[in-house]
Structure formats: structure tokens, C-alpha cells
Design a protein around this motif. Structure first.
Motif, PDB file in Angstrom:
ATOM      1  N   ALA A 266      46.266  39.476  42.924  1.00 18.60           N
ATOM      2  CA  ALA A 266      46.453  38.653  41.724  1.00 18.60           C
ATOM      3  C   ALA A 266      47.588  39.212  40.871  1.00 18.60           C
ATOM      4  CB  ALA A 266      45.165  38.586  40.923  1.00 18.60           C
ATOM      5  N   GLN A 267      47.736  40.524  40.899  1.00 22.83           N
ATOM      6  CA  GLN A 267      48.773  41.178  40.098  1.00 22.83           C
ATOM      7  C   GLN A 267      50.170  40.803  40.601  1.00 22.83           C
ATOM      8  OE1 GLN A 267      48.391  45.426  40.146  1.00 22.83           O
ATOM      9  NE2 GLN A 267      50.160  45.672  38.818  1.00 22.83           N
ATOM     10  N   THR A 268      50.327  40.831  41.923  1.00 26.59           N
ATOM     11  CA  THR A 268      51.608  40.436  42.522  1.00 26.59           C
ATOM     12  C   THR A 268      51.897  38.972  42.234  1.00 26.59           C
ATOM     13  OG1 THR A 268      51.166  42.000  44.277  1.00 26.59           O
ATOM     14  CG2 THR A 268      52.882  40.415  44.695  1.00 26.59           C
ATOM     15  N   LEU A 269      50.845  38.164  42.249  1.00 27.17           N
ATOM     16  CA  LEU A 269      51.013  36.737  42.017  1.00 27.17           C
ATOM     17  C   LEU A 269      51.491  36.448  40.591  1.00 27.17           C
ATOM     18  CD1 LEU A 269      50.533  34.733  44.262  1.00 27.17           C
ATOM     19  CD2 LEU A 269      48.441  34.052  43.119  1.00 27.17           C
ATOM     20  N   ARG A 270      51.128  37.302  39.653  1.00 31.84           N
ATOM     21  CA  ARG A 270      51.630  37.136  38.283  1.00 31.84           C
ATOM     22  C   ARG A 270      53.144  37.338  38.249  1.00 31.84           C
ATOM     23  NH1 ARG A 270      46.667  39.129  36.478  1.00 31.84           N
ATOM     24  NH2 ARG A 270      47.312  41.297  36.569  1.00 31.84           N
ATOM     25  N   ILE A 271      53.613  38.268  39.086  1.00 33.12           N
ATOM     26  CA  ILE A 271      55.064  38.483  39.182  1.00 33.12           C
ATOM     27  C   ILE A 271      55.724  37.235  39.775  1.00 33.12           C
ATOM     28  CG2 ILE A 271      56.860  39.857  40.298  1.00 33.12           C
ATOM     29  CD1 ILE A 271      54.936  42.250  40.141  1.00 33.12           C
ATOM     30  N   LEU A 287      50.650  28.268  43.037  1.00 32.13           N
ATOM     31  CA  LEU A 287      50.405  29.680  43.329  1.00 32.13           C
ATOM     32  C   LEU A 287      48.905  29.938  43.312  1.00 32.13           C
ATOM     33  CD1 LEU A 287      53.258  31.332  41.218  1.00 32.13           C
ATOM     34  CD2 LEU A 287      53.145  31.160  43.708  1.00 32.13           C
ATOM     35  N   LYS A 288      48.395  30.563  44.363  1.00 35.78           N
ATOM     36  CA  LYS A 288      46.955  30.787  44.476  1.00 35.78           C
ATOM     37  C   LYS A 288      46.671  32.216  44.900  1.00 35.78           C
ATOM     38  CE  LYS A 288      46.264  26.059  46.001  1.00 35.78           C
ATOM     39  NZ  LYS A 288      45.872  25.151  47.053  1.00 35.78           N
TER      40      LYS A 288
END
Ligand code: SAM
Length: 397
Positions: A266-271, A287-288
Motif C-alpha cells: 500500500a505504501q508503494t501504491l501511494r507513491i 490503482l489497487k
């Protein structure tokens, strides 16, 4: 009156394996006399072609104008040949310079030393002629000079791009192992995807592949977010021509399918979200946060382009098991899809358990990689047994 229709020689540098798609991109922007080399494509074009090349090419790393090609077997010959160029055609002593060197030769082995010698030659040209010298500015020079040596053939060029064109301007945050933007775009173009179906990167990390895909799908030029191209600092910069090209709406097109990026972190997805926002594409990319095995693909089939972990951080048996599970998920949920996977771990790629329909060699950073196309059909589960009997190298676990 300046003749803007004048045609001259231009070079675009690219990555291993992208020469042909770069040539295709060049054709579309009106380049002429296109010739493929090793990680470069040479062509002829006008000032407009030069600006378009920087703004529109997805697979070019930089665009150069060659000014002199000569033979040199040592530093002195190199220095003299560069000092012989009339540099006052390009800059004055109040401008700044930088020199980049790429050396592939046993006669010259340190590219930094070649860059230094070349810089001295330019500086001494001015010192001897004008008693003053331009200073060096490695980050934002007025003139960036590129010296390329292959064996004893030296090519001195003017760099029109400045910072490498993979720096599109949308990457606001770095994740652990982002793929180069030019590599991502080239992989998508090699797959033949042009917006005709859904697009998924189930291990999207910072979102590079889905952002490049969305730019291709909507026809967004990759250079549109850049702050700066080197040619904007030149005396002959045609600001009207440039802003007309930047503001033109000729590039854009509609897209009616889905672009989905997903990642277990989830952290990478925020990027990925921050980067997508910077490219104004956050409403156009879904984005999921999910592991690949739990992602539910849309019913209508499409294409997967992805860059799974390579195993630098995982042990061999773990990474092979990981790729085997990627294969299982493909066979279970991605009927009708083609999956393009890049990996430096060719052993792990075999564990996907599908017969690769295409195998392309690419280079990611310093790593030789396989970029494989797998087509998933009904009955793909059985395919591994067929592969064994036909002698294909795919193995069942
Ligand atoms: C090499 S990185 C991808 C980098 C990405 N192409 C970019 O440009 O940022 C691999 C990604 O796979 C993700 N990943 C690892 N295991 C996963 C899994 N089971 N399902 C989904 N994503 C996973 C990691 O979190 C990491 O972001």
C-alpha cells in the motif's frame, strides 16, 4: 530571415533492443533518411523535427546534433580535433559548458578523463582566441557537449535534450526499484499495445509502466511535463515554434478501456498515486492495493505488462516459487490475456509454466533481462505437460 525548413543530421540515443521501435516513432514525427545503429538511430530533420523528437519520442534517451566525426588514437589527437572546431558558432565566453563522454574503446578507457580532456580543448579554443573562457556548469550549462568514442572513431555532438529524456517530469517520489521510463515505454510499444484493450500491471510499484501506458493510450507526449530542454537556452531557440508544439492538441486521443495498476504494498501504491497525479493521470488509472493472486481482473481480456521482483532480495527457491505462483494466477484468472514479463532471472521465468510465445533480450540498468510474452488460453494449465512432450524448455514444478 532564418530558414526553418533546413534539414540537418540528428541522432537519437536509445536502449538495447529499441532501435526499431524508435525508428517507427521517428517516421511518425516526419524524420527522413532513418538509419538504425547500435542503441542509436540516425536521421535527417528540421528544427521542428528536433523539437518534436524531444517532446514526442517515448523511446529516446537523448537527442544529439553531430558536429564532427574524426579518428583519434590518443588524448592529444582527441584534444587537437576538438580544439579545431569553431566553438564560437555555438556559444560566447559568457556562456557555460558541460561535457559528457561515452567511451567504448581500448585506446581510451576512462570516460571521465575523456570528458575532462574534451572540456579543456573547448576552453582552450576560447582562451587562445578571446583570452577569456566559458565556465563549466555540469547541471544547467548553455551548451552540453557529447563525446562518443567507439574504438578510434570519435563523434562530437551537441546535446539537444539536457537531462536524459527518461526524466519525464512526473516522478515526484522514488520507490525502491523503479523501472526506467524509457524502458517501460519501450516494453509497452514492443508488446504492440496501443490502447486496443485493457492494460494491467499487477506489480506496478511506483506506477511507471501504467503511467507510460496511459500516456500512450491518450496520446500524451512524454516531454510535455518537462521543465527544460537544452535547446531552449540556445541563441537560435524558436520560442513560437516550441510553444505551438507544446500547446498543440494534435497528439491526444480517446481511450475506452481500463488501465489498472496494483501492488501488494500500500505504501508503494501511494507513491504510484503521487506520480500519477503529477502526470494528471490519477483519474485515468485505477490503482489497487492487492497481491496479484487476489486481484480481480475485468471480464474483458487485455494485456499484462509487468516487472516482478527479480530476486536480489529473495532466495533462489523463494523467487522460483514466486514466479510459479504468478503462472498459477495467470492460468486461473487471466484467460485470453497476454502477459509480458521482464526479469533478469531466466530460471525463474521458466517457472511461470507457460510456453513463451516471444523472448526478447532487454537490459534493465546493468542487468541482462528476458522480456517474455506468454499467452494464456483455456487449457493453459495442461500446457506444461504438452511442453514436456514437445521438448520445450518450460518445466513443471
Ligand atoms: C521491481 S518492483 C516494480 C517496479 C515498478 N515497475 C516501478 O517502476 O516502480 C516489483 C514490485 O512488485 C511488488 N510485489 C511483490 N510481490 C507482489 C505480489 N505478490 N503481488 C503484487 N505485487 C507484488 C513489490 O511491492 C514491488 O513494488
Amino acid at each position: 530571415v532564418e530558414n526553418t525548413s533546413k534539414s540537418f543530421a540528428i541522432t537519437a540515443k536509445t536502449m538495447y533492443g529499441f532501435e526499431q521501435i524508435l525508428a517507427k516513432e521517428l517516421e511518425l514525427i516526419g524524420a527522413k533518411n532513418i538509419e538504425l545503429g547500435n542503441r542509436v538511430v540516425q536521421f535527417k530533420g528540421t528544427k521542428e523535427t528536433l523539437y518534436r523528437a524531444n517532446i514526442q519520442l517515448r523511446t529516446a534517451l537523448r537527442v544529439l546534433i553531430p558536429v564532427k566525426k574524426f579518428d583519434a588514437r590518443n588524448d592529444i589527437q582527441l584534444y587537437n580535433s576538438i580544439k579545431d572546431i569553431d566553438w564560437s558558432e555555438y556559444i560566447t565566453t559568457s556562456d557555460t559548458i558541460a561535457v559528457d563522454a561515452v567511451v567504448n574503446s581500448d585506446k581510451f578507457n576512462h570516460s571521465k578523463f575523456v570528458a575532462l580532456k574534451s572540456k579543456d580543448a573547448v576552453v582552450d579554443f576560447f582562451r587562445e582566441k578571446f583570452n577569456r573562457r566559458p565556465s563549466v556548469n555540469t547541471t544547467h550549462p548553455t551548451l552540453r557537449i557529447n563525446v562518443h568514442i567507439s574504438d578510434s572513431t570519435c563523434t562530437v555532438s551537441i546535446d539537444c535534450s539536457g537531462e536524459s529524456l527518461h526524466k519525464r517530469g512526473y516522478r515526484v517520489e522514488q520507490s525502491a526499484a523503479p523501472i526506467n521510463e524509457v524502458l517501460a515505454a519501450g516494453m509497452i510499444l514492443l508488446s504492440g499495445w496501443n490502447g486496443q484493450c485493457n492494460f494491467i500491471d499487477p506489480m506496478c510499484g511506483s506506477g511507471t509502466i501504467v503511467i507510460e501506458a496511459a500516456m500512450i493510450a491518450y496520446g500524451i507526449p512524454p516531454g510535455i511535463f518537462r521543465n527544460e530542454f537544452a535547446f531552449e537556452k540556445w541563441q537560435d531557440f524558436d520560442e513560437d515554434m516550441f510553444s505551438n508544439l507544446i500547446d498543440s492538441d494534435e497528439y491526444y486521443k480517446d481511450f475506452d478501456h481500463k488501465i489498472i495498476g496494483s501492488d501488494i504494498s500500500a505504501q508503494t501504491l501511494r507513491i504510484a498515486l503521487e506520480n500519477a497525479k503529477a502526470a494528471s493521470l490519477h483519474k485515468r488509472i485505477e490503482l489497487k492495493a492487492a497481491p496479484f493472486s487476489e486481484l480481480e481482473p475485468p471480464n474483458e481480456a487485455g494485456i499484462i505488462v509487468t516487472n516482478p521482483p527479480y530476486g536480489e532480495r529473495l532466495k533462489t527457491h523463494q523467487i522460483q516459487e514466486f514466479y510459479r505462483r504468478i503462472g498459477d494466477t495467470l492460468k486461473l484468472k487471466y484467460n485470453g490475456y497476454s502477459a509480458w514479463i521482464i526479469s533478469s532471472d531466466l530460471e525463474a521465468l521458466k517457472r511461470v509454466g507457460l510456453r513463451p510465445e516471444k523472448r526478447i533480450k532487454l537490459i534493465n540498468g546493468k542487468l541482462d533481462c528476458g522480456y517474455y510474452k506468454f499467452s494464456v488460453y483455456k487449457g493453459s494449465k495442461k500446457q506444461k505437460y504438452q511442453n514436456r512432450t514437445t521438448g520445450a524448455e518450460t518445466k513443471s514444478e
